[in-house]
Design a protein around this motif. Structure first.
Motif, PDB file in Angstrom:
ATOM      1  N   ARG A  80       0.849  -1.189  -0.041  1.00 18.44           N
ATOM      2  CA  ARG A  80      -0.067  -0.001  -0.006  1.00 18.44           C
ATOM      3  C   ARG A  80       0.861   1.124  -0.186  1.00 18.44           C
ATOM      4  NH1 ARG A  80      -3.152   4.039   2.808  1.00 18.44           N
ATOM      5  NH2 ARG A  80      -1.376   4.273   4.543  1.00 18.44           N
ATOM      6  N   LYS A 111      -4.097  11.038   3.886  1.00 15.71           N
ATOM      7  CA  LYS A 111      -5.142  10.490   3.523  1.00 15.71           C
ATOM      8  C   LYS A 111      -5.336  11.167   2.011  1.00 15.71           C
ATOM      9  CE  LYS A 111      -9.482   9.034   5.995  1.00 15.71           C
ATOM     10  NZ  LYS A 111      -8.969   7.582   6.546  1.00 15.71           N
ATOM     11  N   TYR A 161      -5.744   5.114  -2.402  1.00 12.35           N
ATOM     12  CA  TYR A 161      -7.028   4.444  -2.389  1.00 12.35           C
ATOM     13  C   TYR A 161      -7.233   3.649  -3.669  1.00 12.35           C
ATOM     14  CZ  TYR A 161      -6.964   6.361   1.901  1.00 12.35           C
ATOM     15  OH  TYR A 161      -6.514   6.665   3.348  1.00 12.35           O
ATOM     16  N   GLU A 192      -1.814  -2.161   7.880  1.00  9.47           N
ATOM     17  CA  GLU A 192      -3.004  -1.918   8.338  1.00  9.47           C
ATOM     18  C   GLU A 192      -3.856  -2.672   7.197  1.00  9.47           C
ATOM     19  OE1 GLU A 192      -4.157   2.286   7.700  1.00  9.47           O
ATOM     20  OE2 GLU A 192      -2.212   2.510   6.672  1.00  9.47           O
ATOM     21  N   GLY A 216      -7.616  -2.085   4.564  1.00 15.31           N
ATOM     22  CA  GLY A 216      -8.573  -1.340   4.139  1.00 15.31           C
ATOM     23  C   GLY A 216      -8.580   0.138   4.494  1.00 15.31           C
ATOM     24  N   THR A 217      -9.571   0.680   5.406  1.00 12.70           N
ATOM     25  CA  THR A 217      -9.367   1.787   5.948  1.00 12.70           C
ATOM     26  C   THR A 217      -9.433   1.650   7.583  1.00 12.70           C
ATOM     27  OG1 THR A 217     -11.592   2.308   5.798  1.00 12.70           O
ATOM     28  CG2 THR A 217     -10.237   3.362   3.905  1.00 12.70           C
ATOM     29  N   ASN A 222      -6.968   0.510  11.047  1.00 16.02           N
ATOM     30  CA  ASN A 222      -5.717   0.120  11.539  1.00 16.02           C
ATOM     31  C   ASN A 222      -5.852  -1.130  12.426  1.00 16.02           C
ATOM     32  OD1 ASN A 222      -5.543   3.748  12.174  1.00 16.02           O
ATOM     33  ND2 ASN A 222      -3.729   2.555  11.264  1.00 16.02           N
ATOM     34  N   LEU A 262      -1.440   4.858   8.255  1.00 13.54           N
ATOM     35  CA  LEU A 262      -2.246   6.210   8.204  1.00 13.54           C
ATOM     36  C   LEU A 262      -2.571   6.312   9.888  1.00 13.54           C
ATOM     37  CD1 LEU A 262      -5.252   7.633   8.382  1.00 13.54           C
ATOM     38  CD2 LEU A 262      -3.901   8.272   6.635  1.00 13.54           C
ATOM     39  N   GLY A 318      -4.638   6.581  12.307  1.00 17.23           N
ATOM     40  CA  GLY A 318      -6.027   6.592  13.029  1.00 17.23           C
ATOM     41  C   GLY A 318      -6.442   7.346  14.144  1.00 17.23           C
ATOM     42  N   ILE A 319      -7.632   8.089  13.938  1.00 17.05           N
ATOM     43  CA  ILE A 319      -7.931   8.866  15.134  1.00 17.05           C
ATOM     44  C   ILE A 319      -8.758   7.725  16.114  1.00 17.05           C
ATOM     45  CG2 ILE A 319      -9.546  10.741  16.066  1.00 17.05           C
ATOM     46  CD1 ILE A 319      -8.882  11.930  13.507  1.00 17.05           C
ATOM     47  N   THR A 320      -9.397   6.824  15.631  1.00 11.13           N
ATOM     48  CA  THR A 320      -9.723   5.819  16.312  1.00 11.13           C
ATOM     49  C   THR A 320      -8.691   4.870  17.113  1.00 11.13           C
ATOM     50  OG1 THR A 320     -11.446   5.526  14.335  1.00 11.13           O
ATOM     51  CG2 THR A 320     -11.381   3.860  16.359  1.00 11.13           C
ATOM     52  N   VAL A 322      -9.663  -0.900  13.446  1.00 15.15           N
ATOM     53  CA  VAL A 322     -10.475  -0.043  14.011  1.00 15.15           C
ATOM     54  C   VAL A 322     -10.447   1.394  13.042  1.00 15.15           C
ATOM     55  CG1 VAL A 322      -9.582  -0.688  16.426  1.00 15.15           C
ATOM     56  CG2 VAL A 322      -8.361   1.153  15.281  1.00 15.15           C
ATOM     57  N   GLY A 323     -11.594   1.897  12.879  1.00 14.51           N
ATOM     58  CA  GLY A 323     -11.622   3.360  11.969  1.00 14.51           C
ATOM     59  C   GLY A 323     -12.867   3.706  12.144  1.00 14.51           C
ATOM     60  N   THR A 324     -13.140   5.023  11.677  1.00 14.40           N
ATOM     61  CA  THR A 324     -14.405   5.675  11.946  1.00 14.40           C
ATOM     62  C   THR A 324     -15.502   5.089  11.407  1.00 14.40           C
ATOM     63  OG1 THR A 324     -13.139   7.745  11.674  1.00 14.40           O
ATOM     64  CG2 THR A 324     -15.544   7.792  11.179  1.00 14.40           C
TER      65      THR A 324
HETATM   66  C1  LIG Z   1      -9.101   6.737   7.531  1.00 13.50           C
HETATM   67  C2  LIG Z   1      -7.953   5.612   7.529  1.00 13.50           C
HETATM   68  C3  LIG Z   1      -7.860   4.770   8.776  1.00 13.50           C
HETATM   69  C4  LIG Z   1      -8.601   5.002   9.916  1.00 13.50           C
HETATM   70  O1  LIG Z   1      -8.439   6.462  10.506  1.00 13.50           O
HETATM   71  P1  LIG Z   1      -9.669   6.764  11.366  1.00 13.50           P
HETATM   72  O2  LIG Z   1      -9.274   8.328  11.656  1.00 13.50           O
HETATM   73  O3  LIG Z   1      -9.743   6.023  12.667  1.00 13.50           O
HETATM   74  O4  LIG Z   1     -10.884   6.906  10.875  1.00 13.50           O
HETATM   75  C5  LIG Z   1      -6.863   3.782   8.763  1.00 13.50           C
HETATM   76  N1  LIG Z   1      -6.338   3.478   7.597  1.00 13.50           N
HETATM   77  C6  LIG Z   1      -6.653   4.216   6.468  1.00 13.50           C
HETATM   78  C7  LIG Z   1      -5.699   3.700   5.257  1.00 13.50           C
HETATM   79  C8  LIG Z   1      -7.558   5.308   6.542  1.00 13.50           C
HETATM   80  O5  LIG Z   1      -7.801   5.793   5.164  1.00 13.50           O
END
Ligand SMILES: *Cc1c(COP(=O)(O)O)cnc(C)c1O
Length: 355
Positions: A186, A196, A201, A232, A234-235, A237, A256, A258-260, A300-302
């Motif tokens: 990736r 981001k 993507y 990581e 997809g989107t 962590n 990335l 991640g805030i989560t 974990v992610g939004t």
């Molecule tokens: C957005 C994203 C995340 C998760 O980030 P959050 O702030 O937790 O939503 C993790 N990996 C990738 C590649 C992302 O684009």
């Protein structure tokens, strides 16, 4: 046009489309709420942001973002707490991250008054579009791109920052199956993995398609140099639980931020979990699985917040993880995060932002 307190001009939609939407049955990502925020940058300065009816923008094919991918985005959610208030989760962190992404792609910084104030005004205006907690959430998409009409490869001199929103149903986070890829990566050290950036993507679509063709949901990415360390998926962590220790990769510049992820790490520390943030080899995970010590894995992610991983395919072997009902850490985090967002658990770190 009226002007709001925050120096944002507003052109309201003539007729709201809200009554056309069945909030108990929202198709994912296809329904957009009434308004969008648009702020333009030109001649070295940000223009006054506008809130306009959601709709098409006229864009030239020579646009920098379309030709060379000078485009970054964010993903956030507005939800309702048990008092019925509209709340955002750590929006300042999204603002800061968008500016870090922008910096990497040579784009001007977005002022707080545009990102945070603009987002708030937009959500207030379209607050009727925020589903109840049972119905789902309002997904927010800040998008920022170079809008020069010039085909030279150089940073754009004009930019558009926009935020549009869409109500989405609850994410029934089905357990996810991941396939470790050794054919594709990736992100590379020194690259744009921590941003981001839209292009990241696009690059993931093909490997993802291969994984899906084999019956998995997403690729589990390894580091590009040694093809050994988990990055990581997809989107999301990644987290693992081996015996009673929670493991997650440290930020390396290719992952990335991640805030989560940061929030989950904080909650685990607050509650005295054994946590190790360090490089995690896929072979270590495989060995732990063979020894019956791999208890859990979750992303974990939004979007889904916590997604349990059901299965990890790696070099011809499927690691089947224990049943979801036995996942102590993942299930606890899921309920803890939901309780903080709903205002049922104390928000000790001041994460919730009431709009
Ligand atoms: C957005 C994203 C995340 C998760 O980030 P959050 O702030 O937790 O939503 C993790 N990996 C990738 C590649 C992302 O684009």
């Amino acid at each position: 046009m009226e002007t709001l307190e925050k120096n944002i001009s507003v052109q309201r939609i003539a007729q709201s489309k809200l009554s056309e939407v069945d909030m108990n049955n929202i198709p994912f990502g296809k329904v957009f709420s009434d308004h969008m925020l648009v702020a333009r940058y030109k001649d070295g300065a940000w223009q006054r942001p506008e809130i306009l009816p959601y709709g098409k923008m006229q864009l030239a094919p020579s646009l920098t973002a379309l030709n060379y991918g000078q485009s970054v985005f964010e993903g956030m959610k507005a939800t309702r707490n048990i008092k019925g208030e509209a709340v955002l989760f750590r929006p300042e962190e999204n603002w800061k991250r968008m500016n870090r992404s922008a910096h990497r792609l040579c784009m001007p910084q977005i002022p707080r008054e545009i990102f945070i104030d603009g987002l708030e005004e937009l959500i207030r205006l379209d607050s009727g579009w925020i589903p109840t907690a049972e119905q789902g959430s309002l997904y927010l998409r800040p998008l920022y791109f170079g809008s020069d009409e010039f085909i030279g490869v150089h940073p754009s001199s004009e930019y558009i920052f926009t935020v549009f929103t869409c109500p989405v149903g609850p994410f029934y986070a089905k357990p996810v199956d991941l396939l470790v890829s050794k054919d594709h990566v990736r992100a590379v050290a020194g690259g744009t993995g921590a941003a981001k950036a839209a292009g990241n993507y696009a690059g993931a679509l093909f490997p993802d398609k291969l994984a899906k063709a084999q019956g998995y949901n997403n690729v589990l990415w390894l580091d590009a140099k040694e093809l050994k360390y988990v990055e990581e998926c997809g989107t999301m962590n990644m987290f693992f639980v081996v015996d009673d220790t929670v493991l997650t990769p440290q930020l390396s510049g290719t992952i990335l931020e991640g805030i989560t992820r940061a929030s989950v790490i904080q909650l685990l520390k607050d509650h005295g979990y054994k946590l190790e943030v360090r490089p995690i080899s896929i072979y270590e995970i495989q060995a732990a699985h063979h020894e019956g010590r791999l208890k859990e894995s979750f992303g974990v992610g939004t979007a889904a917040v916590i997604s349990h991983i059901a299965r990890i395919g790696f070099s011809g072997e499927d690691m089947i993880l224990p049943p979801i009902s036995e996942r102590k850490v993942g299930n606890w985090l899921k309920s803890q995060m939901a309780a903080i967002k709903a205002g049922e658990a104390e928000d000790t770190h001041g994460w919730m932002h009431i709009v």
